[in-house]
Design a protein around this motif. Structure first.
Motif, PDB file in Angstrom:
ATOM      1  N   ASP A 140       0.831  -1.207   0.000  1.00  0.00           N
ATOM      2  CA  ASP A 140       0.000   0.000   0.000  1.00  0.00           C
ATOM      3  C   ASP A 140       0.864   1.254   0.000  1.00  0.00           C
ATOM      4  N   PHE A 211      -7.068  -3.160  -6.455  1.00  0.00           N
ATOM      5  CA  PHE A 211      -6.019  -2.580  -5.627  1.00  0.00           C
ATOM      6  C   PHE A 211      -5.463  -1.305  -6.263  1.00  0.00           C
ATOM      7  N   ALA A 215      -5.674   2.655  -4.964  1.00  0.00           N
ATOM      8  CA  ALA A 215      -4.424   3.367  -4.686  1.00  0.00           C
ATOM      9  C   ALA A 215      -4.325   4.686  -5.438  1.00  0.00           C
TER      10      ALA A 215
END
Length: 258
Positions: A140, A211, A215
């Motif tokens: 992350d 994901f 982000a």
């Protein structure tokens, strides 16, 4: 094109830094730090098409960061397709950077996990992030940092093994540990293959798309690439599986910074 500039030192949280064991693992010359040529060529061709002519980015072309460049062999394979653009390699392994000097003229030592890259905000037109994200304790924060160094609209080209590759589906049905997955940094247990490569997490095509969007990236597309470690007799099938990215061996994601 904006040239990369070093940032002032930034303190990083200690709990996201790689452990001593991981540091030792990646400094070991026996640990593989290169990827297959087929994946590299496909990825570079996609990036070259996305960037367009070098002249569109100024006299020096686009600035492309190869983050986690390893031994530089992937950059050497990609270089003819990215001719006219400036390629800068970054890695935190001293051993990998030593070997990369033969292939990449501009190198920086940088540790991505829990640290700021030594580059200015928005300096890069594109980031190559090849076979790296599966090795990170904190992906992350890593994607946050890649987004920071990309200019608005800049390109992220990411590749990673596919947990749902066609043969992994069959292996799981048979109760066998999937290819690419690791249960130890010391030895291979319960899966095909002989090399320990340090994978900490794996993605499916669906998970990777989700994901990257979360982000802060947009226009996310995922295509497939073959895996160089597939047995020779099965390679035609592996190449054919690339037509269905969710079943391909390697996932190639192209996304843009919002």
């Amino acid at each position: 094109m904006t040239e990369p500039t070093r940032r002032d030192a930034v303190s990083a949280p200690t709990d996201t830094r790689p452990s001593r064991g991981l540091r030792d693992f990646y400094e070991n010359p026996a640990v593989p730090v290169a990827s297959g040529d087929a994946r590299t060529r496909r990825q570079a061709a996609l990036l070259a098409a996305a960037l367009g002519p070098p002249a569109a980015h100024g006299p020096a072309g686009a600035l492309v960061l190869d983050v986690g460049c390893g031994d530089g062999t992937a950059a050497a394979t990609a270089a003819p397709l990215l001719a006219g653009h400036r390629l800068v390699g970054l890695d935190w392994s001293h051993d990998a950077l030593r070997r990369a000097r033969a292939h990449i003229p501009h190198l920086l030592r940088a540790e991505l996990d829990g640290n700021a890259l030594p580059l200015a905000d928005g300096c890069a037109d594109a980031v190559l992030f090849s076979e790296v994200i599966e090795h990170l304790p904190d992906p992350d924060t890593a994607l946050d940092e890649l987004r920071r160094v990309l200019r608005p609209g800049g390109h992220l080209m990411l590749s990673t093994p596919n947990l749902a590759a066609w043969y992994n589906r069959a292996l799981l049905l048979a109760g066998v540990q999937p290819v690419f997955s690791e249960v130890s940094l010391r030895a291979v247990h319960g899966r095909p293959g002989r090399e320990v490569v340090g994978h900490l997490r794996l993605y499916t095509a669906r998970a990777l798309r989700s994901f990257l969007r979360a982000a802060g990236f947009t226009d996310v597309t995922v295509t497939g690439a073959p895996f160089h470690g597939v047995p020779r007799l099965l390679r035609p099938l592996d190449r054919a599986a690339c037509a269905v990215p969710s079943a391909a061996s390697i996932l190639l994601a192209h996304a843009r910074r919002r």
